[in-house]
Design a protein around this motif. Structure first.
Motif, PDB file in Angstrom:
ATOM      1  N   ARG B  62     -16.117  28.559  11.897  1.00 29.25           N
ATOM      2  CA  ARG B  62     -14.748  28.046  11.876  1.00 29.25           C
ATOM      3  C   ARG B  62     -14.068  28.577  10.620  1.00 29.25           C
ATOM      4  NH1 ARG B  62     -17.356  26.115  15.200  1.00 29.25           N
ATOM      5  NH2 ARG B  62     -17.572  24.059  16.131  1.00 29.25           N
ATOM      6  N   SER B  84      -9.632  29.630  13.490  1.00 31.88           N
ATOM      7  CA  SER B  84     -10.620  29.900  14.526  1.00 31.88           C
ATOM      8  C   SER B  84     -11.600  28.735  14.582  1.00 31.88           C
ATOM      9  CB  SER B  84     -11.354  31.218  14.238  1.00 31.88           C
ATOM     10  OG  SER B  84     -12.427  31.009  13.344  1.00 31.88           O
ATOM     11  N   PRO B  85     -12.291  28.479  15.705  1.00 31.61           N
ATOM     12  CA  PRO B  85     -12.288  29.247  16.950  1.00 31.61           C
ATOM     13  C   PRO B  85     -10.895  29.299  17.597  1.00 31.61           C
ATOM     14  CG  PRO B  85     -13.953  27.504  16.977  1.00 31.61           C
ATOM     15  CD  PRO B  85     -13.139  27.288  15.776  1.00 31.61           C
ATOM     16  N   ALA B  86     -10.736  30.293  18.482  1.00 28.99           N
ATOM     17  CA  ALA B  86      -9.406  30.577  19.020  1.00 28.99           C
ATOM     18  C   ALA B  86      -8.798  29.391  19.759  1.00 28.99           C
ATOM     19  CB  ALA B  86      -9.487  31.793  19.932  1.00 28.99           C
ATOM     20  N   ASP B  87      -9.610  28.556  20.388  1.00 31.46           N
ATOM     21  CA  ASP B  87      -9.043  27.458  21.179  1.00 31.46           C
ATOM     22  C   ASP B  87      -8.415  26.373  20.308  1.00 31.46           C
ATOM     23  OD1 ASP B  87     -11.854  26.905  20.541  1.00 31.46           O
ATOM     24  OD2 ASP B  87     -11.529  25.037  21.617  1.00 31.46           O
ATOM     25  N   VAL B  88      -8.747  26.329  19.034  1.00 32.01           N
ATOM     26  CA  VAL B  88      -8.122  25.327  18.159  1.00 32.01           C
ATOM     27  C   VAL B  88      -7.186  25.958  17.133  1.00 32.01           C
ATOM     28  CG1 VAL B  88      -9.899  23.562  18.423  1.00 32.01           C
ATOM     29  CG2 VAL B  88     -10.131  25.266  16.619  1.00 32.01           C
TER      30      VAL B  88
END
Lengths: 415, 260
Positions: B62, B84-88
């Motif tokens: 992260r 990152s991670p990209a979804d957050v």
């Protein structure tokens, strides 16, 4: 009228791209693949009876900042191609705006998205952006809204003003689509109560934090985002599934609302309430109020379990835009596993206290890798009865969806 | 003024070391000196790189940006924004800490443009799936613990005070912490965390200290090892910048909506 809006968007898009070519633009976004499986055949023969319905969506995001972050252009186009519903195949500009951050103020000009609200079961007061209903039945997905938005912070709270020059029509499923009302809505040809889409809307909002509580007061004056749905008598032709439509009818409204959220120990308290005039015969009030209580570290693990309870009331009359949430109770459970892949599960059921009809929803998600995520979603319609439809509105607006229970797997790739 | 009193108190206490000073007084004096040396930074920002490792050696990472504003007479204000991670990406957490009083905390979800109040009762819960609990990454305020000096000890090459910290705030997951404080720079070198059953749960090792604007020592690397589940989390803190001219407004609920 629509052409003018589209043309403006295209010109603005080209301008953005041109400036993008000249300097570094940050590119991100996501694309996804849905597999939606309907567990039953549809209620009406004209509807598509495919069991498995794949669908793809792409939403890139382009951003550019200058003046050490004081100015920013954001561009977020959106597109979906759907195998089952032609109205679900749609494109939009979710955001295309310039944001300037001043010392104690900021200004946003262009297409943007604003969220107001606190509750989980219904987004009652969130009125700036139109609902993209074909994206998600829960009203959480929104169309981009052209706006000029000024925010000013003081010691007495944050003051926001909105000028919304153009109105966006709500999206609705096609005749052959699922998750629609008993008759399809003719979203291409709505009626307006003596104005057009360029009729401006205005809104003002004040919000402030008082210790453990956040409070917002808002007023919206302009084109109501919810249409009433009218069956226009076609010279004695009885309503039928092959030709009849419901015509959206948009009216000018005044809406005053309050939203409160507070955190006291394990309790999160949530309230949204509004009073609205301009739709139906009388001014009406509506409320969503409840709480979420969280048990931390349940079963000797790092998992948190939240229990949600909300009551929904809506006092609108039969001639106002329909809602299923007149007198309902929502109960839900949220599980956060707090693990490395960020696994989450939310289930909830909204039950109508008069008809016992309910909507059950499940959402689960888990990160697969750095740039991949998988989500499961399900919506079930329980105890929704078929109506004896004659003229005008159905008794239960969910009746057209009574056989549209689905389970969906979504694979998301971020970039 | 508070700082001057602290200096006098700590100089006095440290200079009369051994004379009529209880272990509690000495422990407090040492931590007051640590606190004094950390104070006065005004504001700061840095990048945080977190690597989670499970017992099988699998890793996930992260990246988040942290901005901190020092608040006179109250706990610090802090914003963390995930890259990152990209979804957050773009998800932000705003904390207004208040020492022994409950903190205020908000979560910003960029896809919905939604700001949610979140409960701060969850001190002992894991932060983004890591071995750091929320209370481990929260801003440290002197009054959040009671202290007891245990002994002097050489920790490898470092001459240290060993102090026991007992959480004075509600909902902690720890009965106590044992902290090794470097006598030269008055910064932690190691903390052992004991769970509610008073068994050793985790060890945090601080290293790669760097001096910023000639005054503030910051550890560039923190490694938290969980002895009970075999997992560990490494936190690298890079590109510290001090005195960026942040204002209260940069740490307000409304600023969250424009954050990225």
């Amino acid at each position: 009228m629509r052409f003018r809006y589209v043309a403006n968007c295209i010109i603005a898009t080209l301008a953005t791209f041109f400036s993008a070519v000249l300097s570094a633009v940050e590119i991100s976004g996501h694309g996804l693949l849905d597999f939606r499986l309907y567990t039953q055949s549809p209620s009406y023969a004209v509807q598509n009876d495919n069991t498995l319905n794949p669908s793809i969506m792409l939403q890139p995001e382009f951003r550019r900042e200058w003046n050490s972050g004081s100015d920013r252009i954001t561009f977020i186009p959106f597109g979906r191609v759907d195998s089952q519903d032609k109205n679900r195949t749609h494109f939009d500009i979710r955001e295309l705006n310039w944001l300037h951050l001043g010392r104690n103020w900021d200004l946003r000009v262009g297409v943007g998205k604003i969220f107001w609200g606190a509750t989980e079961s219904r987004h009652l007061i969130d009125v700036i952006n139109q609902v993209d209903l074909v994206e998600n039945l829960n009203g959480q997905e929104k169309l981009g809204q052209p706006m000029v938005n000024l925010n000013y912070s003081t010691d007495y709270g944050n003051f926001s003003l909105f000028y919304l020059p153009y109105f966006r029509d709500r999206t609705f499923p096609a005749r052959s689509g699922r998750l629609r009302f008993e008759l399809p809505v003719d979203s291409k040809d709505p009626l307006f109560d003596g104005f057009d889409r360029w009729h401006p809307s205005f809104a003002g909002r004040w919000n402030h934090t008082f210790g453990l509580w956040d409070i917002g007061l808002s007023h919206f004056w302009g084109v109501g985002r919810e249409p009433s749905l009218r069956f226009l008598d076609e010279g004695g032709v009885l309503p039928n599934q092959n030709t009849s439509v419901l015509t959206p009818f948009y009216e000018l409204i005044h809406q005053t609302s309050i939203d409160i959220q507070g955190a006291v120990d394990n309790w999160l308290w949530k309230l949204e309430a509004l009073t609205r005039s301009g739709q139906g015969e009388n001014r009406f009030a509506a409320v969503v109020a409840g709480f979420e209580y969280t048990f931390y570290g349940v079963l000797n693990s790092g998992t948190d379990m939240g229990v949600m309870l909300e009551y929904l009331y809506d006092g609108r009359d039969r001639t106002a835009p329909p809602t299923p949430f007149n007198n309902d109770l929502f109960f839900g459970i949220r599980l956060n596993f707090n693990d490395a892949p960020d696994t989450q599960l939310v289930v909830g059921n909204t039950i109508d206290l008069e008809t016992r009809a309910s909507i059950f929803r499940l959402n689960a998600s888990r990160r697969l890798q750095e740039k991949w995520k998988i989500e499961a979603e399900s919506t079930l319609f329980l105890n929704v009865t078929a109506n004896d439809f004659t003229r005008g509105q159905s008794k239960d607006i969910l009746t057209g969806m009574r056989n549209d229970d689905y389970v969906q797997i979504r694979i998301i790739r971020f970039f | 003024m508070k700082n001057i009193i602290l200096i006098i108190v700590s100089v006095l206490l440290i200079s009369i070391d051994g004379f009529a000073q209880t272990p509690e007084e000495k422990g407090y004096a040492i931590q007051a000196e640590v606190n004094r040396r950390d104070n006065g930074f005004v504001d700061s920002m840095h990048e945080a790189y977190m690597t989670l490792r499970n017992a099988r050696g699998e890793e996930s990472t992260r990246l988040f940006m942290v901005k901190t504003l020092e608040v006179e007479g109250d706990g610090d204000k802090e914003i963390g924004v995930f890259q990152s991670p990209a979804d957050v990406r773009g998800t932000a957490v705003l904390t207004h800490s208040h020492g022994l009083e409950p903190d205020d905390q908000w979560l910003y979800l960029p896809s919905l443009k939604r700001v949610k109040r979140i409960s701060t009762v969850n001190k002992s819960g894991p932060f983004v799936g890591s071995e750091f609990a929320f209370e481990d990454i929260a801003s440290w305020e002197l009054e959040k613990y009671t202290y007891k000096y245990l002994r002097d000890e050489m920790l490898g090459e470092y001459d240290t005070f060993v102090v026991e910290n007992i959480p004075a705030y509600e909902y902690s997951g720890y009965t106590r912490q044992v902290e090794w404080i470097d006598k030269t720079i008055y910064q932690p070198r190691r903390i052992d965390f004991y769970d509610r059953k008073n068994e050793l749960l985790k060890t945090l090792i601080f290293s790669d200290y760097e001096l910023h604007i000639d005054r503030f020592w910051k550890a560039g690397k923190l490694v938290m090892t969980n002895h009970q589940n075999g997992k560990s989390t490494e936190l690298l803190r890079k590109n510290y910048k001090f005195r960026n001219g942040f204002s209260d407004r940069d740490f307000s609920v409304d600023a969250l909506r424009n954050i990225r």
